[in-house]
Design a protein around this motif. Structure first.
Motif, mmCIF file in Angstrom:
data_model
loop_
_atom_site.group_PDB
_atom_site.id
_atom_site.type_symbol
_atom_site.label_atom_id
_atom_site.label_comp_id
_atom_site.label_asym_id
_atom_site.label_seq_id
_atom_site.Cartn_x
_atom_site.Cartn_y
_atom_site.Cartn_z
ATOM 1 N N ASP A 1 0.869 -1.173 0.000
ATOM 2 C CA ASP A 1 0.000 0.000 0.000
ATOM 3 C C ASP A 1 0.911 1.230 0.000
ATOM 4 O OD1 ASP A 1 -1.625 2.191 0.631
ATOM 5 O OD2 ASP A 1 -2.995 0.985 1.837
ATOM 6 N N PHE A 2 1.119 1.796 -1.172
ATOM 7 C CA PHE A 2 2.079 2.881 -1.346
ATOM 8 C C PHE A 2 1.813 4.049 -0.398
ATOM 9 C CE2 PHE A 2 3.179 6.916 -3.495
ATOM 10 C CZ PHE A 2 4.551 6.743 -3.664
ATOM 11 N N ASN B 1 6.052 9.198 7.629
ATOM 12 C CA ASN B 1 5.920 10.648 7.789
ATOM 13 C C ASN B 1 6.282 11.424 6.521
ATOM 14 O OD1 ASN B 1 5.013 12.594 9.586
ATOM 15 N ND2 ASN B 1 7.046 13.062 10.373
ATOM 16 N N ILE B 2 5.789 10.913 5.389
ATOM 17 C CA ILE B 2 6.039 11.550 4.097
ATOM 18 C C ILE B 2 4.704 11.914 3.462
ATOM 19 C CG2 ILE B 2 6.996 11.238 1.777
ATOM 20 C CD1 ILE B 2 8.912 9.160 2.976
ATOM 21 N N LEU B 3 4.596 13.135 2.968
ATOM 22 C CA LEU B 3 3.380 13.570 2.293
ATOM 23 C C LEU B 3 3.567 13.482 0.786
ATOM 24 C CD1 LEU B 3 2.188 16.696 4.325
ATOM 25 C CD2 LEU B 3 1.456 14.318 4.529
ATOM 26 N N GLY B 4 2.773 12.617 0.135
ATOM 27 C CA GLY B 4 2.783 12.498 -1.316
ATOM 28 C C GLY B 4 1.509 13.089 -1.886
ATOM 29 N N THR B 5 1.082 12.599 -3.047
ATOM 30 C CA THR B 5 -0.124 13.169 -3.656
ATOM 31 C C THR B 5 -1.250 12.139 -3.738
ATOM 32 O OG1 THR B 5 0.811 12.731 -5.862
ATOM 33 C CG2 THR B 5 1.106 14.938 -4.960
ATOM 34 N N ILE C 1 12.747 6.494 -0.838
ATOM 35 C CA ILE C 1 13.003 5.173 -1.416
ATOM 36 C C ILE C 1 13.047 4.106 -0.326
ATOM 37 C CG2 ILE C 1 14.712 3.770 -2.632
ATOM 38 C CD1 ILE C 1 13.113 5.656 -4.453
ATOM 39 N N ALA C 2 13.695 4.414 0.792
ATOM 40 C CA ALA C 2 13.752 3.456 1.904
ATOM 41 C C ALA C 2 12.354 3.145 2.423
ATOM 42 C CB ALA C 2 14.624 4.009 3.030
ATOM 43 N N ALA C 3 11.479 4.154 2.415
ATOM 44 C CA ALA C 3 10.129 3.981 2.946
ATOM 45 C C ALA C 3 9.279 3.050 2.092
ATOM 46 C CB ALA C 3 9.442 5.342 3.063
ATOM 47 N N ILE C 4 9.480 3.057 0.790
ATOM 48 C CA ILE C 4 8.613 2.262 -0.085
ATOM 49 C C ILE C 4 9.225 0.909 -0.449
ATOM 50 C CG2 ILE C 4 7.545 4.332 -1.013
ATOM 51 C CD1 ILE C 4 9.145 3.887 -3.599
ATOM 52 N N LYS C 5 10.485 0.660 -0.036
ATOM 53 C CA LYS C 5 11.084 -0.629 -0.362
ATOM 54 C C LYS C 5 10.385 -1.756 0.420
ATOM 55 C CE LYS C 5 15.768 0.397 -1.961
ATOM 56 N NZ LYS C 5 17.196 0.263 -1.679
#
Length: 367
Positions: free
Chosen positions: A326-327, A335-339, A363-367
């Motif tokens: 779940d991206f 703690n990252i804000l995407g779209t 990148i580390a967060a989504i690996k």
């Protein structure tokens, strides 16, 4: 002119006196205004295509100095800024109108276009937050799908024009895809389309490319309007300053829809923008850093088997079709804000290019 030279000299001396640190230390990616209610840690902001390095050193000095003049209107400063902008874009002062961000220019053009009812045309996936007021003013929205490689389909847009079309919007480079139109094909498109309607070219991200602006074409073409902004490359998103470039007669007509043309820009923002135009070193550093971090991020996303669209901007458009987790939950947990998902077919999303450290954390967060 002497006053402007003296002012710029003071700004430059002030910069030297402060002894600014190396470029990377300018980065101010987080703000105390962005804090989750359940934590003291502010998030990494990768959602709004902001410049994590700005404002420039000269702009910071100029804005700080100008605060003391905020009790006065900027009658003397605005003409200086307009002249500097006109020079940068190879047009005259009469071809420029200032706005509180390019969004205000968009709003003004939609009012102008809506004086006579009809429709407006745009790509199906593009910057569209401004379109609701257009429709409420009585204009019908017509969308044209992107090409397979996520570019504006100029021939299809041209075919979509009818007798009721009042404006065509082209974001170039396009947001959120990061693609750019071939210059000669875009000029050819503008030549034909402006015979029937206004063509509004949004060049918010053109400074992240080596492409030349189309600004000079506006001088002889009253139906071409170009907008640019200090929000992106110049790092002044919160300062809210953009501008329109158009034929002098068109600027005159747009001005009639404002009670006080140019006055929506604060003296602090104007001072920062004027100083930014003279900080070429900083702009070159931002461009180089963006290119380096963009290359790294695309390489890492590709290793994760995620398809990326080649980007001519400070953001990346990529597909989550092959992503098993779940991206957005991964981003939230780190703690990252995407779209969001912009196209369901292919699960296409966008991420802003931050600093190298931020993108390594992403990148580390989504690996």
């Amino acid at each position: 002119m002497n006053n402007r030279r003296n002012w710029l000299k003071q700004v430059s001396l002030g910069t030297l006196a402060l002894g600014f640190s190396p470029f990377e230390t300018f980065a101010n990616p987080r703000s105390e205004n962005y804090v989750y209610p359940d934590t003291d840690k502010s998030p990494i902001l990768l959602r709004s295509n902001e410049n994590p390095y700005g404002p420039s050193p000269l702009a910071r000095i100029a804005m700080t100095k100008s605060v003391n003049s905020s009790n006065r209107y900027g009658w003397n400063l605005y003409p200086q800024l307009i002249t500097a902008i006109a020079k940068k874009n190879n047009v005259s002062d009469h071809n420029i109108m200032l706005g509180a961000g390019s969004t205000e220019i968009l709003d003004l053009v939609l009012q102008y276009s809506a004086l006579n009812k009809g429709n407006f045309i745009m790509a199906e996936t593009t910057y569209d937050y401004w379109t609701d007021p257009f429709e409420k003013l009585g204009l019908k929205k017509i969308t044209v799908p992107l090409t397979k490689d996520k570019k504006n389909d100029l021939p299809a847009i041209l075919k979509a024009i009818d007798s009721n079309t009042k404006m065509i919007y082209i974001c170039n480079p396009n947001n959120p895809t990061g693609t750019i139109c071939d210059r000669e094909k875009l000029i050819s498109f503008i030549t034909e389309a402006t015979k029937k309607a206004i063509v509004f070219v949004d060049e918010a991200y053109i400074d992240f490319t080596k492409e030349q602006s189309l600004s000079e074409l506006t001088v002889e073409n009253k139906n071409l309007i170009i907008t640019k902004t200090f929000s992106k490359m110049y790092g002044l998103a919160g300062a809210r300053l953009g501008y329109a470039i158009a034929a002098s007669s068109t600027i005159g007509e747009l001005s009639t829809l404002k009670s006080s043309p140019n006055l929506s820009v604060s003296i602090v923002s104007a001072a920062g923008a004027l100083a930014s135009l003279n900080d070429e070193k900083f702009i070159q550093q931002v461009y180089a850093a963006n290119e380096e971090v963009k290359k790294y991020t695309i390489e890492q996303l590709t290793r994760l088997n995620l398809t990326c669209i080649p980007s001519c901007s400070n953001f990346i458009y990529f597909s989550l079709e092959n992503y098993k987790k779940d991206f957005f939950k991964q981003l939230e947990d780190h703690n990252i804000l995407g779209t969001k998902i912009y196209e369901e077919n292919g699960k296409w999303t966008r991420i802003t290019i931050g600093t190298m450290k931020e993108m390594q954390q992403f990148i580390a967060a989504i690996k």
